[in-house]
Design an enzyme around this catalytic site. Structure first.
Site, PDB file in Angstrom:
ATOM      1  N   HIS A 205     -40.068 -21.638 -44.350  1.00 19.62           N
ATOM      2  CA  HIS A 205     -40.496 -20.804 -43.217  1.00 19.62           C
ATOM      3  C   HIS A 205     -40.842 -19.425 -43.770  1.00 19.62           C
ATOM      4  CE1 HIS A 205     -39.899 -19.500 -38.851  1.00 19.62           C
ATOM      5  NE2 HIS A 205     -39.806 -18.345 -39.470  1.00 19.62           N
ATOM      6  N   CYS A 238     -39.195 -10.736 -35.615  1.00 15.76           N
ATOM      7  CA  CYS A 238     -37.776 -11.014 -35.429  1.00 15.76           C
ATOM      8  C   CYS A 238     -37.203  -9.809 -34.719  1.00 15.76           C
ATOM      9  CB  CYS A 238     -37.083 -11.253 -36.773  1.00 15.76           C
ATOM     10  SG  CYS A 238     -35.299 -11.455 -36.557  1.00 15.76           S
TER      11      CYS A 238
HETATM   12 MG    MG Z   1     -40.019 -16.764 -37.973  1.00 10.35          MG
END
Ligand code: MG
Length: 302
Positions: A205, A238
């Protein structure tokens, strides 16, 4: 023969999670339908977390109830603990994505749990998922660097992955949550983690915060990784990682992989159309590059 690379589109969950404006459930469902139409076969669609902490995901149950039922398409729900797992199960989720972390500081801020507490969560949920016949995989966040602790020792990531592998997940993902990784680090860490997790598959990721995500993805593929996360349009970030911009764009990965001779099963033009549509829905263009430049060679208009 072209090697197949599976792309998991995390846009509807990881991508939209940090959008400031709450998108209607119907828009999320249209996004998911468009991704299915473009050829995506694994899509992260919701997270079963505290809606007060992540208001964008408060409609997780409604999203699950409205998903297009397409044979061979797997929808992923993110869960952080047993309560979330039970919600996911009740909502009909057939694959849950669990979360672990490579540092205590990030785990405490992002999931309210230390490295150890996250591993125990996975150990608790793994047998329940097996019993329920639900696929279970786990992502190790900040595996390549932490916004609070800086460099993360590879040995610790390997140790966390080894303990997670003992719970027999479908797959373990290592995540560059804040986009600091470089290809040489990816090559080295993938090799070490794979040696430690045996038969458990490894997914990667990447975030494009520092423009290294596509290079990192290629390094991962050359190192034998067969599944990559990406988000349509490169949306996301995030909420608990300062300045962490988007996930790598799905179209940026699909373009690179298909030109390099890999098969993703995804229609680049449909993906680009979807990325542009998503830009309209959120009121600002998406950050991915191929959605702006288009593929090459240009395909005839249709
Ligand atoms: Mg991510």
């Amino acid at each position: 023969m072209a090697r197949t690379i599976e792309i998991v589109d995390v846009g509807p969950r990881d991508g939209l999670q940090s959008e400031p404006e709450i998108l209607p459930t119907s828009t999320k469902l249209e996004l998911i339908q468009r991704l299915v139409d473009a050829g995506l076969r694994r899509i992260e669609v919701a997270s079963f977390v505290n809606p007060k902490r992540v208001p964008q995901m408060a409609d997780a149950e409604a999203v699950m109830a409205g998903l297009p039922k397409v044979p061979g398409v797997q929808y992923v729900g993110l869960v952080l603990n047993r309560k979330g797992f039970e919600r996911a199960l009740a909502a009909g989720c057939t694959e849950v994505g669990l979360v672990a972390t490579a540092t205590d500081s990030f785990g405490e801020r992002n999931q309210g749990a230390t490295i150890e507490e996250n591993i125990r969560n996975v150990e608790e949920i793994a047998p329940l998922a097996r019993e329920a016949g639900v696929r279970m995989q786990v992502t190790v966040s900040v595996a390549f660097g932490c916004p609070f602790e800086g460099e993360v020792p590879a040995a610790r990531v390997v140790d966390v992955c080894q303990r997670l592998a003992a719970t027999q997940p479908l797959e373990i993902a290592i995540a560059d949550t804040i986009g600091v990784a470089v290809p040489s680090q990816v090559t080295a860490l993938v090799e070490q983690v794979r040696a430690a997790i045996g038969d458990v598959a490894l997914r990667c990721h990447f975030h494009n915060t520092r423009n290294t995500a596509v290079a990192n993805a290629y390094a991962a593929v050359l190192a034998g990784v067969k599944t990559l996360d990406a988000s349509v349009g490169g949306v996301g970030g995030c909420p608990f990682a300062p300045n962490a911009t988007g996930n790598v764009g799905t179209e940026d990965l699909v373009y690179m992989l298909s030109r390099a001779g890999y098969d993703t099963g995804i229609d680049l033009n449909k993906l680009i159309t979807t990325a542009k549509w998503l830009g309209e829905q959120r009121g600002k263009p998406v950050p991915s590059m191929v959605s702006k430049a288009g593929g090459f060679p240009a395909s005839p208009a249709r």
